[in-house]
Design a protein around this motif. Structure first.
Motif, mmCIF file in Angstrom:
data_model
loop_
_atom_site.group_PDB
_atom_site.id
_atom_site.type_symbol
_atom_site.label_atom_id
_atom_site.label_comp_id
_atom_site.label_asym_id
_atom_site.label_seq_id
_atom_site.Cartn_x
_atom_site.Cartn_y
_atom_site.Cartn_z
ATOM 1 N N ALA A 288 -5.602 -11.210 6.247
ATOM 2 C CA ALA A 288 -4.300 -10.626 6.577
ATOM 3 C C ALA A 288 -4.507 -9.348 7.372
ATOM 4 C CB ALA A 288 -3.534 -10.314 5.304
ATOM 5 N N GLN A 289 -3.488 -9.010 8.154
ATOM 6 C CA GLN A 289 -3.500 -7.709 8.810
ATOM 7 C C GLN A 289 -2.833 -6.740 7.846
ATOM 8 O OE1 GLN A 289 -1.766 -8.819 12.650
ATOM 9 N NE2 GLN A 289 -2.516 -6.818 13.326
ATOM 10 N N VAL A 290 -3.373 -5.549 7.683
ATOM 11 C CA VAL A 290 -2.778 -4.619 6.732
ATOM 12 C C VAL A 290 -2.093 -3.482 7.469
ATOM 13 C CG1 VAL A 290 -3.231 -3.031 4.846
ATOM 14 C CG2 VAL A 290 -4.460 -5.170 4.974
ATOM 15 N N VAL A 291 -0.855 -3.211 7.077
ATOM 16 C CA VAL A 291 -0.141 -2.076 7.653
ATOM 17 C C VAL A 291 -0.223 -0.933 6.643
ATOM 18 C CG1 VAL A 291 2.072 -1.242 8.486
ATOM 19 C CG2 VAL A 291 1.440 -3.624 8.811
ATOM 20 N N THR A 292 -0.939 0.114 6.984
ATOM 21 C CA THR A 292 -1.018 1.262 6.073
ATOM 22 C C THR A 292 -0.093 2.346 6.587
ATOM 23 O OG1 THR A 292 -3.343 0.721 6.035
ATOM 24 C CG2 THR A 292 -2.659 2.638 4.758
ATOM 25 N N PRO A 293 0.865 2.754 5.779
ATOM 26 C CA PRO A 293 1.779 3.792 6.232
ATOM 27 C C PRO A 293 1.074 5.137 6.198
ATOM 28 C CG PRO A 293 2.199 3.296 3.943
ATOM 29 C CD PRO A 293 1.113 2.374 4.386
ATOM 30 N N TYR B 222 2.300 2.523 -1.510
ATOM 31 C CA TYR B 222 1.268 3.537 -1.319
ATOM 32 C C TYR B 222 1.116 4.330 -2.611
ATOM 33 C CZ TYR B 222 -1.279 7.159 1.199
ATOM 34 O OH TYR B 222 -2.232 8.016 1.637
ATOM 35 N N MET B 223 -0.095 4.335 -3.173
ATOM 36 C CA MET B 223 -0.296 5.123 -4.388
ATOM 37 C C MET B 223 -1.698 5.707 -4.373
ATOM 38 S SD MET B 223 0.454 4.162 -8.318
ATOM 39 C CE MET B 223 -0.797 3.021 -8.833
ATOM 40 N N GLY B 224 -1.784 6.997 -4.128
ATOM 41 C CA GLY B 224 -3.069 7.683 -4.147
ATOM 42 C C GLY B 224 -4.094 6.980 -3.281
ATOM 43 N N SER B 225 -5.339 6.906 -3.753
ATOM 44 C CA SER B 225 -6.382 6.315 -2.916
ATOM 45 C C SER B 225 -6.515 4.813 -3.133
ATOM 46 C CB SER B 225 -7.711 7.023 -3.157
ATOM 47 O OG SER B 225 -7.814 7.450 -4.475
ATOM 48 N N ILE B 226 -5.521 4.209 -3.787
ATOM 49 C CA ILE B 226 -5.611 2.772 -4.037
ATOM 50 C C ILE B 226 -5.581 1.964 -2.749
ATOM 51 C CG2 ILE B 226 -4.156 0.884 -4.919
ATOM 52 C CD1 ILE B 226 -3.981 2.490 -7.472
ATOM 53 N N ARG B 227 -4.954 2.534 -1.700
ATOM 54 C CA ARG B 227 -4.913 1.836 -0.413
ATOM 55 C C ARG B 227 -6.326 1.565 0.107
ATOM 56 N NH1 ARG B 227 -4.805 7.067 0.332
ATOM 57 N NH2 ARG B 227 -5.884 8.012 2.085
ATOM 58 N N LEU B 228 -7.255 2.497 -0.192
ATOM 59 C CA LEU B 228 -8.624 2.346 0.301
ATOM 60 C C LEU B 228 -9.299 1.140 -0.327
ATOM 61 C CD1 LEU B 228 -9.711 6.081 0.124
ATOM 62 C CD2 LEU B 228 -9.112 4.776 2.154
ATOM 63 N N VAL B 229 -8.793 0.716 -1.487
ATOM 64 C CA VAL B 229 -9.401 -0.409 -2.198
ATOM 65 C C VAL B 229 -8.695 -1.713 -1.852
ATOM 66 C CG1 VAL B 229 -9.983 -1.311 -4.461
ATOM 67 C CG2 VAL B 229 -9.955 1.157 -4.094
ATOM 68 N N ILE B 230 -7.358 -1.673 -1.800
ATOM 69 C CA ILE B 230 -6.614 -2.923 -1.591
ATOM 70 C C ILE B 230 -6.715 -3.393 -0.138
ATOM 71 C CG2 ILE B 230 -4.364 -4.037 -1.747
ATOM 72 C CD1 ILE B 230 -3.700 -2.325 -4.053
ATOM 73 N N PRO C 87 8.728 7.509 -8.472
ATOM 74 C CA PRO C 87 7.828 6.579 -7.774
ATOM 75 C C PRO C 87 8.600 5.531 -6.984
ATOM 76 C CG PRO C 87 7.134 6.834 -10.044
ATOM 77 C CD PRO C 87 8.427 7.563 -9.913
ATOM 78 N N PHE C 88 9.734 5.071 -7.512
ATOM 79 C CA PHE C 88 10.545 4.084 -6.816
ATOM 80 C C PHE C 88 10.991 4.641 -5.477
ATOM 81 C CE2 PHE C 88 14.451 1.921 -5.708
ATOM 82 C CZ PHE C 88 14.207 0.607 -6.055
ATOM 83 N N LYS C 89 11.464 5.882 -5.492
ATOM 84 C CA LYS C 89 11.997 6.471 -4.268
ATOM 85 C C LYS C 89 10.905 6.669 -3.225
ATOM 86 C CE LYS C 89 15.734 8.658 -6.756
ATOM 87 N NZ LYS C 89 16.235 9.869 -7.389
ATOM 88 N N VAL C 90 9.756 7.174 -3.662
ATOM 89 C CA VAL C 90 8.684 7.435 -2.690
ATOM 90 C C VAL C 90 8.133 6.130 -2.136
ATOM 91 C CG1 VAL C 90 6.501 8.594 -2.286
ATOM 92 C CG2 VAL C 90 8.112 9.557 -3.906
ATOM 93 N N THR C 91 7.901 5.139 -3.027
ATOM 94 C CA THR C 91 7.346 3.887 -2.509
ATOM 95 C C THR C 91 8.369 3.170 -1.628
ATOM 96 O OG1 THR C 91 7.955 2.823 -4.581
ATOM 97 C CG2 THR C 91 5.675 3.460 -4.351
ATOM 98 N N LEU C 92 9.651 3.295 -1.973
ATOM 99 C CA LEU C 92 10.679 2.679 -1.122
ATOM 100 C C LEU C 92 10.625 3.295 0.271
ATOM 101 C CD1 LEU C 92 13.106 0.775 -0.864
ATOM 102 C CD2 LEU C 92 14.565 2.628 -1.633
ATOM 103 N N GLY C 93 10.501 4.617 0.327
ATOM 104 C CA GLY C 93 10.396 5.299 1.614
ATOM 105 C C GLY C 93 9.194 4.827 2.401
ATOM 106 N N SER C 94 8.063 4.650 1.709
ATOM 107 C CA SER C 94 6.873 4.278 2.476
ATOM 108 C C SER C 94 6.918 2.803 2.874
ATOM 109 C CB SER C 94 5.588 4.652 1.725
ATOM 110 O OG SER C 94 5.322 3.754 0.713
ATOM 111 N N MET C 95 7.578 1.963 2.065
ATOM 112 C CA MET C 95 7.748 0.564 2.465
ATOM 113 C C MET C 95 8.647 0.464 3.696
ATOM 114 S SD MET C 95 5.942 -1.457 0.846
ATOM 115 C CE MET C 95 5.527 -2.511 -0.495
#
Lengths: 319, 363
Positions: free
Chosen positions: B24-29, B7-15, B51-59
């Motif tokens: 694919a089915q997308v799981v958005t946290p 998860y990074m900013g509004s990039i989820r809206l694009v990917i 960033p590693f810690k936050v993205t790890l948490g959201s994964m």
């Protein structure tokens, strides 16, 4: 004869002999910087941004002292080197060293860069352009081969003596012969930290006085494209050495515990120590102690931790 | 396939639309929160970057929500970013999760291609068509997002009341998620623009201009940078981040906009010879370009102990003195407090205001 200074810090612990042999064969006078002192660390801490690692800060302090005393100062930029079919990179600090130095100490303009980047030029070409920058282009080829030969013998000697300090003309800072009856502790860390008694707070001596025998794996990673890649994925050159060392310690079973020594804000350590920890957990049950050093580390604190670690090893050994 | 990506900013809206179009089915946290960060920090190595810690948490959250495939952008280079995928996968597997790791790297391309074809029941033409359609929709979404965000950045300092604007943006993001084609996208953008124009204005005539540079994640993710864009806008500053979701996709995904990075690289050449990752060279180059195009100041955000950003800092400080532009550099980690951050930001902005007043008086 013009003098060229080489700072006793960072990657000089790997390549000093080679650099000195090359420069000497070009007919230049090589001046080795003094060993790190508390004064260098303090100067570096004052000048460098807070989040740089300790060895880099002291390097800046050492440059500030050495640069006015010599005609030229060698600033290595280790970008990328090839081993087998793979490319391995230096850490960002090794890559950006000349730029950072220039930004922090703009008044010293006598730096001369050695750029090692196997992606765009061979090692020989890198040394040729160094010779060109020093104005001794004519004799570069002989000097390069002399340097390569010296590098070979130095590496062999480092492997035998278990320390790169012989390059600087220091026999051993540890003193008497190792005692076989004591528990052996594998030290894993960059040589510029482990073998620098000011930066590491004489960690090897501390391990010995706590009653254990410090062992350092000095074999450089030279397996052609092999082992390190097997399940690992690291592509920092000098960090692969550490993983290989850890793996050898685990395979040989010759040590009772591992001591991971790194500096605070050493970015690669976060990844490397995690990988080592994983391999140790998978391969054996060796106890691990991680020591993070910075300019505020105190002698007593480190001593206490090392002593309790060695006590733990003894207790485990008796069980 | 239930896919999840960092998860990074509004990039989820694009990917998300790209992956969905591929089948694919997308799981958005949920958006990152203190809990996400704490969960990540608990599992991650202590000195790893933020960033590693936050993205790890959201994964982790994604896996709990049922994701079975993790998709990472990756690279083999000197920065730790290249290790995110593999290291996080190792950590999450140890935590007991089972999933497939897809890293977008050159040597993984055949495997990725096979997975994409499998999503279209093994039909290559169908997979190709769906992928192209997905990329087109993603590109349009990203373009729409960029145009609206740019408009908001320009308008925000001149609004008398900011709540309306926040509601508007939240609403726009929702509409963007629901839009299924280019028509829907255009309509949502036009709607937002019209509403933006209707918001009541304040008395301000001029606004300070600040360039935002630094490490990608810290610039793009409002949770870790305490919504610095919005905050500065509400303080009366026109913010221009050197990187946005759209540009990130362009730079890193499709290698577009090279002219701009070339210009930045060229500008930084005097101080910086080699890019080591983490947008060091771009940050430095944009600082110099910002001074040339008359910006009032530069804010540099990076995670604590980020290797490229730390080494580039002395060069940036030197350059900021040489080209005469104020620079505020802040490092962020999981302990950074909002109040401390805001105080420094406000002090910097008042300094810039004072500087501009003094300059206009002397001229």
């Amino acid at each position: 004869m013009p003098t060229v200074g080489i700072v006793r810090g960072l990657h000089a612990y790997h390549h000093f002999s080679e650099w000195r042999a090359f420069l000497a064969a070009l007919g230049l006078d090589v001046v080795l910087g003094p060993a790190t002192t508390r004064h260098h660390v303090d100067t570096g801490v004052r000048m460098a941004p807070a989040e740089l690692c300790l060895p880099f800060k002291s390097y800046i302090g050492q440059i500030a002292e050495l640069a006015p005393l010599v005609d030229r100062l060698l600033l290595p930029r280790i970008v990328c080197q090839r081993r087998g079919r793979d490319h391995y990179f230096g850490c960002p600090k090794a890559i950006a060293l000349p730029d950072v130095t220039r930004a922090i100490l703009p008044e010293f303009v006598n730096g001369v860069e050695l750029v090692l980047d196997d992606r765009c030029q061979t090692r020989a070409a890198a040394f040729r352009s160094l010779a060109g920058r020093l104005g001794c282009r004519r004799r570069w080829r002989d000097a390069y081969y002399a340097a390569a030969a010296t590098e070979q013998t130095t590496r062999a000697r480092t492997n035998i003596t278990g320390s790169p300090l012989h390059m600087f003309g220091v026999t051993s800072t540890l003193g008497k012969e190792p005692d076989e009856t004591r528990p052996r502790v594998g030290l894993i860390g960059h040589p510029y930290l482990l073998f620098d008694d000011t930066l590491s707070l004489a960690i090897r001596t501390k391990v010995r006085s706590a009653g254990a025998e410090p062992v350092v794996m000095t074999n450089e990673f030279d397996l052609p494209g092999g082992r390190a890649r097997e399940n690992g994925y690291l592509n920092w050159l000098y960090e692969v050495d550490l993983i290989v060392a850890a793996r050898k310690f685990i395979e040989m079973g010759s040590v009772r515990g591992l001591l991971l020594v790194s500096s605070f804000a050493c970015g690669t350590a976060a990844v490397v120590n995690e990988i080592i920890r994983r391999e140790v957990v998978a391969g054996s049950q060796l106890p691990i102690l991680t020591l993070l050093l910075d300019e505020h580390s105190g002698d007593a604190g480190v001593m206490t931790r090392v002593e309790s670690f060695v006590d733990l090893l003894r207790t485990r050994g008796n069980m | 396939m239930k896919a999840a990506f960092p998860y990074m900013g509004s990039i989820r809206l694009v990917i998300a639309p790209i992956l969905e179009a591929m089948g694919a089915q997308v799981v958005t946290p949920p958006e990152p929160s203190a809990e996400t960060m704490a969960a990540g920090a608990r599992l991650a190595p202590e000195l790893m970057c933020l960033p590693f810690k936050v993205t790890l948490g959201s994964m982790l959250r994604c896996l709990e929500m049922g994701a079975d495939t993790l998709v990472y952008a990756s690279g083999s280079w000197s920065c730790r970013f290249g290790y995110y995928g593999r290291l996080q996968a190792d950590i999450l597997r140890d935590a007991g999760f089972r999933f497939e790791l897809l890293e977008l790297r050159r040597d993984e391309l055949p495997r990725i291609a096979r997975r994409v074809v499998a999503l279209s029941q093994g039909s290559v033409p169908r997979a190709l068509l769906r992928t192209l359609r997905g990329i087109r929709l993603g590109w349009l979404t990203s373009h729409t997002l960029e145009s609206v965000e740019t408009a908001v950045r320009q308008v925000r300092p001149f609004l008398s009341e900011h709540r309306g604007c926040r509601v508007l943006i939240a609403d726009f993001h929702r509409r963007l998620r629901e839009a299924r084609n280019s028509f829907g996208l255009r309509r949502s953008a036009a709607g937002v623009r019209a509403e933006l124009a209707d918001l009541p204005r304040n008395e301000r005539r001029q606004a300070l201009r600040v360039k935002l540079v630094g490490e990608s994640y810290c610039v793009l993710e409002p949770f870790v940078n305490f919504a610095v864009e919005r905050r500065l806008g509400e303080l009366g500053v026109v913010v221009d981040p050197f990187l946005t979701a759209h540009r990130w996709m362009g730079f890193h995904g499709l290698r577009l906009g090279l002219n701009e990075s070339d210009r930045a690289r060229h500008a930084s050449r005097r101080y910086w010879a080699e890019c080591v990752g983490g947008e060091d060279q771009n940050s430095l180059g944009h600082l110099i370009l910002a001074a040339e195009s008359g910006y009032d100041g530069v804010i540099h955000l990076h995670p604590l102990a980020c290797m490229p950003s730390t080494v580039v800092l002395p060069a940036m400080m030197r350059a900021s003195r040489d080209v005469d532009i104020p620079l505020l550099s802040m490092s962020l980690d999981e302990h950074t407090a909002e109040a401390g951050f805001t105080t420094r930001l406000e002090a910097f902005v008042s300094m810039l205001e004072r500087r501009r007043q003094l300059r206009s008086r002397t001229v």
